[in-house]
Design an enzyme around this catalytic site. Structure first.
Site, short mmCIF file in Angstrom:
data_model
loop_
_atom_site.label_atom_id
_atom_site.label_comp_id
_atom_site.label_asym_id
_atom_site.label_seq_id
_atom_site.Cartn_x
_atom_site.Cartn_y
_atom_site.Cartn_z
N ARG A 85 -11.04 -0.46 2.01
CA ARG A 85 -12.51 -0.54 2.02
C ARG A 85 -13.05 -0.73 0.60
NH1 ARG A 85 -12.84 5.26 4.86
NH2 ARG A 85 -10.81 4.49 5.57
N LYS B 79 1.57 7.93 0.09
CA LYS B 79 1.92 8.01 1.51
C LYS B 79 3.28 8.68 1.67
CE LYS B 79 -0.31 3.83 3.32
NZ LYS B 79 -1.22 4.51 4.26
N ASP C 156 0.84 -1.20 0.00
CA ASP C 156 0.00 0.00 0.00
C ASP C 156 0.87 1.25 0.00
OD1 ASP C 156 -1.94 1.91 0.22
OD2 ASP C 156 -2.47 1.45 2.31
N1 BES Z 1 -3.28 0.33 5.17
C1 BES Z 1 -3.65 1.62 5.61
C2 BES Z 1 -3.96 1.66 7.10
C3 BES Z 1 -2.77 1.53 8.03
C4 BES Z 1 -2.07 2.65 8.42
C5 BES Z 1 -2.43 0.30 8.52
C6 BES Z 1 -1.02 2.52 9.30
C7 BES Z 1 -1.37 0.18 9.42
C8 BES Z 1 -0.66 1.28 9.80
C9 BES Z 1 -4.91 2.09 4.90
O1 BES Z 1 -5.05 1.66 3.58
C10 BES Z 1 -4.87 3.57 4.84
O2 BES Z 1 -4.00 4.10 4.22
N2 BES Z 1 -5.82 4.22 5.51
C11 BES Z 1 -5.91 5.63 5.54
C12 BES Z 1 -7.34 6.01 5.31
C13 BES Z 1 -7.54 7.48 5.07
C14 BES Z 1 -6.87 7.91 3.80
C15 BES Z 1 -9.02 7.75 5.01
C16 BES Z 1 -5.43 6.09 6.91
O3 BES Z 1 -5.71 5.41 7.90
O4 BES Z 1 -4.73 7.10 6.98
ZN ZN Z 2 -4.10 -0.09 3.15
MN MN Z 3 -4.04 2.93 2.21
#
Ligand code: BES
Ligand code: ZN
Ligand code: MN
Length: 508
Positions: A354, A280, A273
């Site tokens: 999601r 990110k 991801d």
């Molecule tokens: N895989 C990440 C969530 C995550 C973050 C898991 C840190 C473990 C450690 C997920 O896909 C993500 O990036 N979520 C975002 C959602 C936001 C953009 C609405 C998040 O949590 O920042």
């Molecule tokens: Zn993710």
């Molecule tokens: Mn993500």
């Protein structure tokens, strides 16, 4: 690690190390507790002397090594803390500490004195299971990319001694079952630890196929062309930026009884991801190779369920894709149509979990009409902020299902905390352009708005969502605060919890 049961006294075995649990004693009483008499005898009186000097206090995580004068090896005293706070998890942690401390120390065989780990609510079966669990999980290391290893305990046994030899049969069965479960966790960790160049969506699908073959289970893999035809626009969109195309994998375990319930277990399988176009930040991005942990846990759960022949029918679903930015990647502003024809306004390509789960949940509900659906996902950073990295978040629309999962959590020591889901959260994921949007204007309650999003794709089927973002892996910093049975990298979280839930579902 081989783990078994032995009816002899631990101290009369020829193991390289004998492990004995020691409870903390309050007050000034410096007489050796009678429970340590055998260990003292084997130590030639060294233990009593050390006890008198107050060198051994029984404090949690305290380890004392005594060398036996008869030359048979060493006695390892492990502190268990005070009796009133003693639980099976104390034993699980102590066993992992023991096994860890014996790494690269020339001890190949280990004998636990079972009686010293039994007290109050921790009866012999609980203690024996926890010793097996903690030892097997604690001894794990991901060795695939290491050219040298240090070696550690290879064979461990729970020794019953005279006192408990009558329970040999039932304890042997307990230990055998726990050993299978713990080995499934290690198997899961081994796959979850593979980096994204190796563990591509195709590779995860191959692992599922191989598992199906070895266990005689039906496995169906949908590739990117089939997914597009089926209308799985979520998987197609999220996987679109990568040269490793997405896969939806369905594993079917028929169940141990004829009219058992059908439980669908759905996992997020993002093999890497990066965030996609909504990229990110750099630091710690490497850890996003673990974003497939939910889907890999589903593999391990199906493997454990089929091996243990649990009663309910289990449908495993793995939603696999790689989230990368490129000229073919999906973008903020796109609108995606999922399997059940619902539409998603994409506002942030980093809220991709999601989006792939939308297809997996919609598909399994439509095709299998399960009695209940459980999804496992490393879904939000908000989960880690809210609950930390030793406890997963549970959101459920069904109190019976939630209660069952909380009971399994208490029994296995995989911590889960239930969180609310209300119309407040549902309101926040509504879109003016589509049915839902994948990220919100307000960044509050991120774990819960993500849950409200998922709920849309499950409909009325009883459903539980487990956000395991924090607990799925440990890094060198977070490891300091974790029990020794969580080794560096993937933890295999969810396998013990859900396997236990499925086992109990057959019993009630
Ligand atoms: N895989 C990440 C969530 C995550 C973050 C898991 C840190 C473990 C450690 C997920 O896909 C993500 O990036 N979520 C975002 C959602 C936001 C953009 C609405 C998040 O949590 O920042
Ligand atoms: Zn993710
Ligand atoms: Mn993500």
């Amino acid at each position: 690690m081989k783990f078994g049961v032995d009816r002899r006294e631990a101290t009369s075995s020829s193991a390289d190390a004998v492990a004995v649990g020691v409870f903390e004693v309050e007050g000034k009483d410096d007489r050796l507790p009678p429970s340590l008499a055998l260990a003292d005898k084997a130590s030639g009186g060294l233990l009593a002397a050390a006890w008198k000097r107050r060198e051994v206090r029984g404090k949690k995580r305290e380890l004392t090594v005594l060398h036996r004068p008869d030359g048979r090896g060493r006695i390892l005293l492990v502190g268990l803390g005070a009796r009133p706070q003693f639980t099976p998890d104390t034993v699980r942690r102590a066993a992992a500490d023991v096994v860890r401390s014996l790494r690269a120390k020339g001890a190949r065989t280990l004998a636990y004195q079972l009686g010293s780990f039994v007290d109050g609510i921790v009866t012999a079966p609980f203690a024996a299971r926890a010793l097996a669990d903690g030892s097997i999980l604690g001894a794990y290391e991901f060795l695939r990319y290491r050219t040298s290893t240090e070696g550690g305990v290879e064979e461990a046994s729970v020794h019953l001694g005279e006192e408990r030899s009558a329970e040999e049969r039932s304890l042997t069965a307990d230990v055998a079952e726990q050993t299978i479960i713990a080995e499934n966790v290690l198997w899961t960790r081994d796959i979850a630890n593979l980096p994204a160049d190796t563990a591509t969506p195709e590779r995860l699908a191959e692992e599922a196929r191989a598992l199906g073959k070895s266990l005689g289970l039906k496995v169906t893999v949908f590739d990117e062309k089939q997914l597009a035809k089926m209308g799985c626009g979520g998987l197609v969109a999220v996987g679109g930026g990568s040269s490793h195309p997405p896969r939806l994998v369905i594993l079917e375990y028929p169940g141990g009884t004829r009219r058992g319930r059908t439980v669908a277990v759905v996992g997020k399988g993002i093999t890497f991801d990066s965030g996609g176009i909504s990229l990110k930040p750099g630091p710690r991005m490497a850890e996003m190779k673990f974003d497939k942990s939910g889907a890999v846990a589903v593999l391990g759960i199906v493997r454990a369920a089929a091996t243990l022949k649990v009663a309910p029918r289990v449908i495993g679903v793995m939603c696999c894709a790689e989230n990368l930015p490129s000229g073919t990647a999906y973008r903020p502003g796109d609108v995606v149509r999922t399997y059940n024809q619902k539409t998603i306004e994409i506002l942030n390509t980093d809220a991709e979990g999601r989006v792939v789960l939308a297809d997996g949940l919609g598909y399994v509900v439509d095709q299998f009409h399960p009695d209940e659906v459980i999804d496992l996902a490393t879904l939000t950073g908000a989960q880690v902020v809210a609950l930390g990295d030793d406890m997963a978040g549970l959101v459920s629309t069904d109190d019976r299902l939630a209660g069952g999962l909380l009971a399994a959590s208490a029994a296995t020591g995989e911590p889960v905390w239930r969180m609310p889901l209300t119309d407040y959260h549902r309101e926040m994921v509504k879109s003016e352009l589509a049915d839902v949007r994948n990220s919100t204007e307000l960044t509050v309650a991120g774990m819960l708005t993500a849950s409200a999003f998922l709920e849309t794709f499950v409909g009325k089927t009883p459903w539980a969502h487990i956000d395991m973002a924090g607990v799925s892996w440990v890094n060198p910093v977070t490891r300091k605060y974790q029990p020794s049975y969580q080794s560096l990298g993937a933890t295999g979280f969810g396998v013990r919890l859900i396997t236990r839930y499925l086992q109990d579902l057959g019993r009630s």
